[in-house]
Motif scaffolding. Sequence first.
Motif, PDB file in Angstrom:
ATOM      1  N   ASN B  11       0.814  -1.212   0.000  1.00 48.11           N
ATOM      2  CA  ASN B  11       0.000   0.000   0.000  1.00 48.11           C
ATOM      3  C   ASN B  11       0.858   1.278   0.000  1.00 48.11           C
ATOM      4  O   ASN B  11       0.657   2.184   0.792  1.00 48.11           O
ATOM      5  CB  ASN B  11      -0.922  -0.016   1.223  1.00 48.11           C
ATOM      6  CG  ASN B  11      -2.048   0.982   1.061  1.00 48.11           C
ATOM      7  OD1 ASN B  11      -2.427   1.327  -0.065  1.00 48.11           O
ATOM      8  ND2 ASN B  11      -2.563   1.458   2.181  1.00 48.11           N
ATOM      9  N   HIS B  13       2.155   4.793  -0.860  1.00 46.05           N
ATOM     10  CA  HIS B  13       1.711   6.085  -1.419  1.00 46.05           C
ATOM     11  C   HIS B  13       2.887   7.045  -1.400  1.00 46.05           C
ATOM     12  O   HIS B  13       3.415   7.344  -0.338  1.00 46.05           O
ATOM     13  CB  HIS B  13       0.589   6.694  -0.584  1.00 46.05           C
ATOM     14  CG  HIS B  13      -0.719   5.996  -0.733  1.00 46.05           C
ATOM     15  ND1 HIS B  13      -0.954   4.746  -0.200  1.00 46.05           N
ATOM     16  CD2 HIS B  13      -1.866   6.364  -1.356  1.00 46.05           C
ATOM     17  CE1 HIS B  13      -2.194   4.379  -0.488  1.00 46.05           C
ATOM     18  NE2 HIS B  13      -2.773   5.344  -1.188  1.00 46.05           N
ATOM     19  N   LYS B  67       3.873   8.990   1.826  1.00 45.56           N
ATOM     20  CA  LYS B  67       2.733   9.366   2.654  1.00 45.56           C
ATOM     21  C   LYS B  67       2.230   8.198   3.494  1.00 45.56           C
ATOM     22  O   LYS B  67       1.792   8.373   4.617  1.00 45.56           O
ATOM     23  CB  LYS B  67       1.605   9.886   1.749  1.00 45.56           C
ATOM     24  CG  LYS B  67       1.941  11.225   1.127  1.00 45.56           C
ATOM     25  CD  LYS B  67       0.824  11.711   0.215  1.00 45.56           C
ATOM     26  CE  LYS B  67       0.745  10.861  -1.032  1.00 45.56           C
ATOM     27  NZ  LYS B  67      -0.230  11.379  -2.019  1.00 45.56           N
ATOM     28  N   LYS B  68       2.298   7.020   2.893  1.00 49.39           N
ATOM     29  CA  LYS B  68       1.710   5.862   3.547  1.00 49.39           C
ATOM     30  C   LYS B  68       2.398   4.617   3.032  1.00 49.39           C
ATOM     31  O   LYS B  68       2.994   4.661   1.962  1.00 49.39           O
ATOM     32  CB  LYS B  68       0.214   5.779   3.185  1.00 49.39           C
ATOM     33  CG  LYS B  68      -0.704   5.779   4.392  1.00 49.39           C
ATOM     34  CD  LYS B  68      -2.110   5.322   4.104  1.00 49.39           C
ATOM     35  CE  LYS B  68      -2.883   5.914   2.950  1.00 49.39           C
ATOM     36  NZ  LYS B  68      -4.297   5.624   2.963  1.00 49.39           N
ATOM     37  N   GLU B  70       4.264   0.456   3.554  1.00 50.05           N
ATOM     38  CA  GLU B  70       5.411  -0.226   4.129  1.00 50.05           C
ATOM     39  C   GLU B  70       6.178  -0.944   3.039  1.00 50.05           C
ATOM     40  O   GLU B  70       5.603  -1.354   2.033  1.00 50.05           O
ATOM     41  CB  GLU B  70       4.944  -1.279   5.156  1.00 50.05           C
ATOM     42  CG  GLU B  70       4.465  -0.701   6.462  1.00 50.05           C
ATOM     43  CD  GLU B  70       3.027  -1.126   6.761  1.00 50.05           C
ATOM     44  OE1 GLU B  70       2.419  -1.858   5.946  1.00 50.05           O
ATOM     45  OE2 GLU B  70       2.521  -0.712   7.812  1.00 50.05           O
TER      46      GLU B  70
END
Lengths: 340, 322, 291
Positions: B11, B13, B67-68, B70
């Motif tokens: 995920n 970003h 931003k986000k 792993e």
Amino acid sequence: MRAIWKYIWKRVLYVIPTLVGLSILIFILSRVLPGDPALMAAGPNAPKWVVEQIRHQLRLDKPLWEQYYYWLVDLFHGDLGYSTYTKRSVTADVIEYLPASLQLIFMAALFEIGGALALGIIAGRYAYRLPDNIVRVIAYIGISVPSFVWGLLFQLVFASLIPLFPTHGMYSYGTVPPPRVTGFSLIDALIAGQFDTFVDILWHMVLPAFALSLGAMAQDARIIRAGMVENTEKEHVSLVRAYGIPERVIFSKYILKPSLVPAVTVMGMDIASLLGNAFMVELIFQWPGFSRYGINVMLNKDINGIVAVVLVIGILFAIANIIVDVVVAYLDPRIGRRSQ
Amino acid sequence: MSKEVLLEIKNLHVGYKTHMGVSHVLNGVNLTVHKGERVGVIGESGSGKTTTMKSILRILPSNAIIKKGEIFYKGKNVLEMKEDELLNLRRKKISMIFQDPTSALNPLFKVGQIMLDIIKYSYKLEDEEAKEMALKALKEAALPDPERVFDSYPFQLSGGMRQRVCIALALIGDRELIIADEPTTNLDVTIKAQVLNLLTSLVREKNVGWIFVSQALGAVRENVDRVYVMYAGNIIEWGPSRKVFSNPLHPYTQKLLECVPKLTGKEFSKGIRGRIPNYFKPPSGCRFHPRCDYVLDECKKSVPEAVEVEHEHFVACNLYRR
Amino acid sequence: MSAMLALKEWLKTIEIKKKWYNFSRSPLSLIGLAISLSTIIMAVFAPWIAPYPQHAGFFTDFAHAKQPPSWQHWFGTDEFGRDVLSRTIFGFRYSLMMAAVVLSLVVPTGVILGLIAGYYRERWIGKVIMRIADIFIAVPPLVLALSVCSLLTPSAFHAMMAVSLMWWPWYTRLLYNITSSVKEEYFVYAAKVTGASSFHIMFKEIFPNAMGAVLTKVTLDVGWVILLGASLSFVGLGAQPPTPDLGTMVADGAKFLPDYWWISMFPALAISYVILGFNLLGDGIKDAFEG
């Protein structure tokens, strides 16, 4: 190594016709522009025959091409002509006054390079942060304030408010100048073993050299900073970072070196500003140098003096530019080798 | 799943701060590489492939913001690694081959100087041993006369040789994962095949994990085990290379594969209408919807979830939702 | 004429709004614009702005000589009792006039010669132009300008002529470099193929590409020309007293340092102020064109 020598040789060959052209230009200007140098040298009340004698002595009664021809012949004998201002050979004047100026400009160049590196690296390292902004303000002030204004400001501050550095001349009152060997007073003082004099001269050079260096220092600091910011984002920096080279090495080696190339490239311009600004700075600090001599011959319309001043500065400028080119070629292997 | 997971991006970003605002490039990228596995990543230019690859080693440009998400390397989150762990990862575990060998090699340093620095910081070796290691790597990368290359500046080498130097760098030591970001895009057509063959044979021989980012779909098809298709900062389809290429599911993948000109074909593909979206204001929902011929209402509302259509073959498209 | 046409066309092609947006993003550029405008306004409206306009030229009031800054005389008075503020405001006139005269002589000359030299770089004409330009650049501009001024009778007008004589090669070089590279672009080939004249190609195809660089250089040069002019008059080879020239005022006042510092320091600050303004403005324009 041989490639470098070939490169220098090429640069020298290129610059010679330019210098010949410069000599013709200033020679013609000095003879063609209105105003009578002979009358000027003789003084307003001199009898006519004195003026004519000086005119003859300066060969102003001959056709222009002949004047230049004889000037050139004399030049090859090391004679730059007769100075109506000092009443002796201009060659003697050059030998007497040039070393003091070179000494001052050399120190200014050291200040300039040191200051530009320090400011530029700090600004580049902390780009877009407080130190960068402070350096930016300093740089704009350095670029905008003319060297003669710095000179006067230093006079104001150091002559009365904080008498830390001397503001006039080359020696303190009572200091005995060293016997003249090389003409460079610093070197002569060392040769004579007069260390106090050496320090005294250095002390006298600080303010004029600093005033002289500030403009170029500011300009170069900005160029180094811009180079660092640009190179930080280059792919080759990503590569060494990707292979685990520590940040401090990346910065001091892989970012710094390419950032110095454009800064060194414009050094030629900086030297031009040092050589030019020396005229005002030597005047303000009463430095017994070649530029102050230049102002005096100009104010006295001493044509042989003026031609010599322009030409000597042209030669110095050319030498400095060749040195700059060699340093650039040393830093950037692509230059001077691509043709092979 | 019996295979050991080497790298797992979850995920992710990533955006870039510019003076025109923030561009939202990566929009939740998921990607997995197993030990010794060869993985391909395909997609148009500007779809975020390089951003994804650079995130793995944390060598993004300074204006990038993660931003986000792993990035796990053997279970450890790279994004939370401390300085020394990160350096160890870069020095011994993962290596990267850049897209443009000309800009990736500092023009003011000899190839040898760069290699020695890299080896010395990675393995704490003396000059002599480090040089030996460098020459061995250059030889492995099929560079004739490694001594001369070692002593050359990048501008004295051809483009193909420069990329071989970069391959040599990537081979130093025993890496577990090699990232090749469009390694042949910037090379001459005649050199492309040589460099690609070298790279694929080395990867096969060493049995290392490999991420092969490329727009050369044929090369990807032949040389990877699994392939990911990327569009506008999303992975929109992935699965075994064989299945994805023979049975593309996502409308984008189908169009992309059609774009490959075939020597036997008589017609050229029409291309894909529209262009990669503006990352400052990306489209809502599925980022492909403005260009999609089969667009549904819900495509505009939410990012589609991935669906496993056949064994290990996933697609993130509303057309396949059950 | 053709330059005007080129300008018109160029104004159409550049996106003024975008350039202005780029420019106005940087506070430094806006400060530069404000400073530059303020000096222009002071120069143009000097007789109305200066509190004692009659102090600009010959005027003596020894009863009020060398007075420190006060409410009546913000910048104090000089050795003749003249208001330093008024003279400084008039000083902007001379500085900016110098810049305007020099640049309006030098820019067209330098640009045209540079275009020709770049366009015909392989032919003798291009080589000769560049060789001559090299000669003028072979010595720092101040040195040659000083010499020329000294050979003529020192005056503000001669200073302008001397500086102009030294300054054109920089524009020739700039245009030479741009032309040499732009010349190889496809749109120039395209124009050649369609049978456009060399004149048309130089001024309408190549020149518009140099406009941004020329505009930037002109703005930055306003500061440099003013500096050069001030240096000339500081040495005594430029404008002569009682002209309210900033350099002359600084040199005159320097005799009274450090006790009567205001006589020289305010004009000195004024010089720095103009140069700062145009430097910031020039950098802003450069960023606007590159960004």
